[in-house]
Design an enzyme around this catalytic site. Sequence first.
Site, PDB file in Angstrom:
ATOM      1  N   CYS A  88       0.800  -1.218   0.000  1.00  0.00           N
ATOM      2  CA  CYS A  88       0.000   0.000   0.000  1.00  0.00           C
ATOM      3  C   CYS A  88       0.840   1.278   0.000  1.00  0.00           C
ATOM      4  O   CYS A  88       0.312   2.362  -0.246  1.00  0.00           O
ATOM      5  CB  CYS A  88      -0.951   0.004   1.197  1.00  0.00           C
ATOM      6  SG  CYS A  88      -1.961  -1.486   1.300  1.00  0.00           S
ATOM      7  N   HIS A 121      -2.998   6.748   2.311  1.00  0.00           N
ATOM      8  CA  HIS A 121      -3.520   5.471   1.836  1.00  0.00           C
ATOM      9  C   HIS A 121      -4.893   5.224   2.444  1.00  0.00           C
ATOM     10  O   HIS A 121      -5.117   5.445   3.637  1.00  0.00           O
ATOM     11  CB  HIS A 121      -2.559   4.347   2.217  1.00  0.00           C
ATOM     12  CG  HIS A 121      -3.152   2.994   2.105  1.00  0.00           C
ATOM     13  ND1 HIS A 121      -3.792   2.549   0.962  1.00  0.00           N
ATOM     14  CD2 HIS A 121      -3.229   1.965   3.003  1.00  0.00           C
ATOM     15  CE1 HIS A 121      -4.227   1.323   1.153  1.00  0.00           C
ATOM     16  NE2 HIS A 121      -3.896   0.945   2.389  1.00  0.00           N
ATOM     17  N   ASN A 139     -10.410  -0.231  -0.075  1.00  0.00           N
ATOM     18  CA  ASN A 139      -8.952  -0.211   0.036  1.00  0.00           C
ATOM     19  C   ASN A 139      -8.367  -0.834  -1.221  1.00  0.00           C
ATOM     20  O   ASN A 139      -8.475  -2.042  -1.439  1.00  0.00           O
ATOM     21  CB  ASN A 139      -8.530  -0.995   1.281  1.00  0.00           C
ATOM     22  CG  ASN A 139      -7.023  -1.048   1.477  1.00  0.00           C
ATOM     23  OD1 ASN A 139      -6.246  -0.865   0.555  1.00  0.00           O
ATOM     24  ND2 ASN A 139      -6.603  -1.336   2.700  1.00  0.00           N
TER      25      ASN A 139
END
Length: 318
Positions: free
Chosen positions: A119, A244, A274
């Site tokens: 990520c 993120h 996500n």
Amino acid sequence: MKIPDIAPGAKVLALGHYQPANVVTNDDLAKTMETNDEWILSRVGIKERRIAPDGESLEDMATIAGGKALAAGGLSPEDIDLVIVATCTLETQIPNASAIVAHRLGIQSPGAFDVNAACAGFCYALGTASAAVRGGAARNVLVIGAEKLSQWIDWTDRSTAVIFADGAGAAVVAPSETPGIGPVVWGSAGDKSDAIIIKDRADYLRQEGQTVFRWASTALHPVALEACSRAGVDPSELAAFVPHQANLRIIEAIARKLGADQAVIARDIVTAGNTSAASIPLALSRMVERGEVRTGDLALVLGFGAGLTYAGQVIEIP
């Protein structure tokens, strides 16, 4: 020996993004597992996410996002000589996604490599691209974050299935007379490497949610402050904070500690889920598209995830 031209700075010239058409809501997930809309919202803040169909690959999404960034920057494939794809969800180890995407976009013989920092991957790739431009190793660099997490998820496991999603975001990094990308602050916490893991191709993504939550909520705001400090920017000067998109509670906890009271906080996770390395460029591109920030505004981007890895830098909005 001829020394190549060295640019005094690098900037994000343009952005682009892509999301699959298929929207999966919390109510849709509740039909196949023990969960509900209230439970998901209270824990991760997600209302819906995009999931790519079987016939749509990570490279497909990356190519569309990359093409949009090129078009937005007024560049042709001939203008790009380095392509970096940040991803952790390729179906196979080789070939890399960057060479495939470059070929599909008509970019001839570029440098091409992938970055797997999960990520944090986009911020790692952005820092690398900035250094390549400033050092004379590349003229213009196409940086793409792309993930198809849905193919690595156990869709009966509500601890992961409700969180992760698919998508791609891209940025063109170009030379600039003044710095438009601040110094990257990056690092890792390898002692927590087993907190988010995919053991092998026969396994699924698994994470220790509480471990990751505690780490992200407590350890990352100093990284954000250091990125501002190295760029010579006070958090009060930020127009946007684009972390993120891991969990809405994590995003808001870091934002509070950062003290960027005037900044628009990216909360793309609510409708995008996500998307790992894709989440920052996806959220940033959508923020620009909606007119929430203006050209020249300062934004702090902060990636963090499996590894555990983290990276962040201040950039000027293209």
